[in-house]
Design an enzyme around this catalytic site. Structure first.
Site, mmCIF file in Angstrom:
data_model
loop_
_atom_site.group_PDB
_atom_site.id
_atom_site.type_symbol
_atom_site.label_atom_id
_atom_site.label_comp_id
_atom_site.label_asym_id
_atom_site.label_seq_id
_atom_site.Cartn_x
_atom_site.Cartn_y
_atom_site.Cartn_z
ATOM 1 N N TYR A 148 24.713 29.412 -15.032
ATOM 2 C CA TYR A 148 23.278 29.168 -15.181
ATOM 3 C C TYR A 148 22.820 28.274 -14.036
ATOM 4 O O TYR A 148 23.473 27.262 -13.739
ATOM 5 C CB TYR A 148 22.977 28.492 -16.521
ATOM 6 C CG TYR A 148 21.511 28.163 -16.731
ATOM 7 C CD1 TYR A 148 21.071 26.838 -16.720
ATOM 8 C CD2 TYR A 148 20.562 29.159 -16.927
ATOM 9 C CE1 TYR A 148 19.730 26.519 -16.904
ATOM 10 C CE2 TYR A 148 19.220 28.846 -17.125
ATOM 11 C CZ TYR A 148 18.810 27.528 -17.114
ATOM 12 O OH TYR A 148 17.473 27.214 -17.290
ATOM 13 N N ASP A 171 26.427 24.788 -6.964
ATOM 14 C CA ASP A 171 25.380 24.267 -7.839
ATOM 15 C C ASP A 171 25.970 23.083 -8.613
ATOM 16 O O ASP A 171 26.625 23.266 -9.639
ATOM 17 C CB ASP A 171 24.888 25.355 -8.798
ATOM 18 C CG ASP A 171 23.790 24.828 -9.702
ATOM 19 O OD1 ASP A 171 23.244 25.611 -10.500
ATOM 20 O OD2 ASP A 171 23.484 23.611 -9.624
ATOM 21 N N LYS A 187 19.629 16.218 -12.516
ATOM 22 C CA LYS A 187 20.151 15.417 -13.621
ATOM 23 C C LYS A 187 20.466 13.969 -13.221
ATOM 24 O O LYS A 187 19.561 13.154 -13.065
ATOM 25 C CB LYS A 187 21.371 16.119 -14.239
ATOM 26 C CG LYS A 187 21.009 17.491 -14.871
ATOM 27 C CD LYS A 187 22.186 18.158 -15.538
ATOM 28 C CE LYS A 187 21.878 19.605 -15.880
ATOM 29 N NZ LYS A 187 21.088 19.731 -17.122
HETATM 30 P P1 KE4 Z 1 16.684 22.201 -14.570
HETATM 31 O O1 KE4 Z 1 15.669 23.118 -13.949
HETATM 32 O O2 KE4 Z 1 16.792 22.393 -16.070
HETATM 33 O O3 KE4 Z 1 16.471 20.733 -14.162
HETATM 34 O O4 KE4 Z 1 18.102 22.551 -13.940
HETATM 35 C C1 KE4 Z 1 18.555 23.864 -14.042
HETATM 36 C C2 KE4 Z 1 20.065 23.868 -13.918
HETATM 37 C C3 KE4 Z 1 20.620 24.280 -12.720
HETATM 38 N N1 KE4 Z 1 21.965 24.298 -12.544
HETATM 39 C C4 KE4 Z 1 22.798 23.894 -13.529
HETATM 40 C C5 KE4 Z 1 24.275 23.927 -13.292
HETATM 41 C C6 KE4 Z 1 22.280 23.451 -14.779
HETATM 42 O O5 KE4 Z 1 23.130 23.051 -15.755
HETATM 43 C C7 KE4 Z 1 20.886 23.437 -14.980
HETATM 44 C C8 KE4 Z 1 20.261 23.005 -16.296
HETATM 45 N N2 KE4 Z 1 21.174 22.778 -17.381
HETATM 46 C C9 KE4 Z 1 20.620 22.951 -18.717
HETATM 47 C C10 KE4 Z 1 21.723 22.597 -19.729
HETATM 48 N N3 KE4 Z 1 22.815 23.454 -19.694
HETATM 49 C C11 KE4 Z 1 19.403 22.136 -18.947
HETATM 50 C C12 KE4 Z 1 18.986 22.049 -20.400
HETATM 51 C C13 KE4 Z 1 17.779 22.891 -20.687
HETATM 52 O O6 KE4 Z 1 17.682 24.031 -20.157
HETATM 53 O O7 KE4 Z 1 16.928 22.412 -21.464
#
Ligand code: KE4
Length: 429
Positions: free
Chosen positions: A142, A237, A265
């Site tokens: 993801y 990533d 994060k």
């Molecule tokens: P954000 O756009 O949510 O800040 O980041 C996206 C993203 C990109 N790459 C990785 C490896 C990530 O884990 C994420 C976002 N992680 C999720 C939890 N697995 C965020 C939680 C959510 O979607 O509410």
């Protein structure tokens, strides 16, 4: 009637699904989401004033725990100077210098406001630099919600991706190729068929969005070698793994050189920050120096920068990560011992300050291994732990996080709750 239920009923009227991000809706575990009102250290309180030991940590950012005093103080002081300028401020340079100092293959940075913006920018940059359109991702990986990444493996014959979401044009999905994490041959096959058209591989160096799955020895090095051989870029990533699995991220832990790194994060310390980083020769292609457009109203927000800076200041302590890893090990080993005591099929994974729980025997190396885990058992375990004051991610496919604020007391309380939960799981028909 709980306050959480009232709050959820109210939210459903005005917020889609009552939440602002789908995973929070508890659809992965059933029941209604808990509405939270306060966090401090390893604990979070819901609106019914129930306290939980928190292993979600806002999905990774809170490596120091909730409301870390030094972070709150930095944010209060920054906010008193102004919430935003829409102009350069020195905190942006200071945080970029800190990130570059810690992350071995980041020379220049572009701050954005989310991990999604970071991965979207990294992909556009890779396509511009190589003049190619295709990107390789991994099933279960993801990278936020850019159209290009909302794609799953196409039918067996077709290696081209198909959209996982309405609204993603097939023409966009067709440029996304989907391989299998920890299975190098699946990547070799895609490069064999499309090598000259592949702009980049994007990979979570430790998979954290199909639960927590570490890379097999040699897997990441193989991706590096494939990219070098075919002229593609390697995008690590590290939105989740950056400053989580090690101070220098997975690229330091595994000694892998990415062409581009995406972050998020932890570098925001709980406030909205994302980043793309890499060598100047690649990053310099971004506007205003280069032709690749990228922009953002809230990029480099001074208050968000202050939260990131205050967080990284604590991570500089050489003792931070060994202590964090010791607590993760105490937790995961204790959980496996408890499950064994009660005859429950269960295994864990762990890298640095993140861990995974699986209701199946190990080892866990691939997406197929993850999918062989019992979601039903996880859902029951999640509820049993929640009822005992332990807040785990409300999905069988998310990683867990320990913070520097979690002490042995919290780990022991968690293990005591888990022992009762496993005992109840073992008694189910
Ligand atoms: P954000 O756009 O949510 O800040 O980041 C996206 C993203 C990109 N790459 C990785 C490896 C990530 O884990 C994420 C976002 N992680 C999720 C939890 N697995 C965020 C939680 C959510 O979607 O509410």
């Amino acid at each position: 009637m709980s306050r959480s239920h009232e709050a959820f009923t109210r939210a459903l009227k005005v917020l889609v699904g009552g939440v602002n991000s789908p995973v929070r809706a508890f659809k992965g575990v059933g029941g209604e989401p808990l509405f939270m009102r306060r966090g401090l250290g390893p604990h979070i309180w819901d609106v019914d004033d129930r306290r939980y030991i928190d292993y979600v940590g806002a999905w990774g950012p809170l490596i120091l725990g909730h409301a870390a005093p030094s972070v709150v103080k930095a944010v209060q002081e920054a906010a008193a100077q102004g919430l935003a300028f829409g102009a350069p401020c020195e905190a942006e340079s200071t945080l970029a210098e800190q990130v570059a100092a810690f992350m071995p293959h980041v020379e220049q940075v572009r701050f954005v406001s989310s991990g999604t913006e970071a991965t979207m920018t990294a992909l556009r940059l890779a396509r511009a630099v190589t003049g190619r359109d295709k990107v390789v991702k991994f099933e279960g990986g993801y990278h936020g919600h850019p159209d290009a990444f909302l794609v799953k493996a196409g039918s067996g014959a077709l290696t081209l991706g198909v959209p996982t979401s309405p609204g993603v044009p097939a023409s966009v999905a067709a440029h996304t190729l989907v391989a299998s994490y920890n299975e190098p041959a699946s990547v070799d096959q895609l490069f064999g068929e499309h090598g000259a058209d592949i702009a980049a591989i994007i990979v979570e160096p430790v998979a954290g969005n199909m639960n927590c799955v570490p890379p097999l020895p040699g897997f990441l090095a193989h991706l590096r070698e494939l990219c070098d051989r075919h002229g593609a870029l390697l995008i690590l990533d590290e939105v989740m793994t950056g400053f989580r699995v090690a101070r220098g991220g997975a690229q330091a832990l595994y000694g892998i050189r990415p062409d581009l790194t995406t972050l998020g994060k932890i570098i925001g310390g709980g406030l909205p920050v994302g980043a793309v980083g890499g060598p100047r020769r690649l990053m310099g292609r971004l506007a205003p120096e280069g032709p690749v457009f990228q922009a953002g109203t809230n990029s480099g927000n001074p208050v968000a920068m202050s939260a990131g800076l205050a967080t990284l200041a604590v991570l500089r302590d050489d003792g931070f990560y060994p202590a964090l890893e010791a607590k993760v090990r105490m937790l995961t080993e204790g959980l496996e011992q408890a499950a064994r005591r009660h005859g429950v099929a269960f295994t864990t994974t762990a890298v640095g300050g993140m861990f995974g729980l699986f209701f199946r025997p190990g080892p866990i190396h691939t997406y197929a291994d993850v999918m062989g885990s019992s979601v039903e058992s996880f859902r029951a375990f999640h509820r049993l732990m929640l009822d005992q004051g332990v807040y785990l991610a409300p999905s069988a496919f998310e990683a867990g996080f320990v913070s520097g604020a979690h002490g042995e007391t919290e780990i022991r309380e968690t293990l005591a709750a888990a022992d009762k939960a496993f005992a109840q799981l073992a008694r189910r028909p």
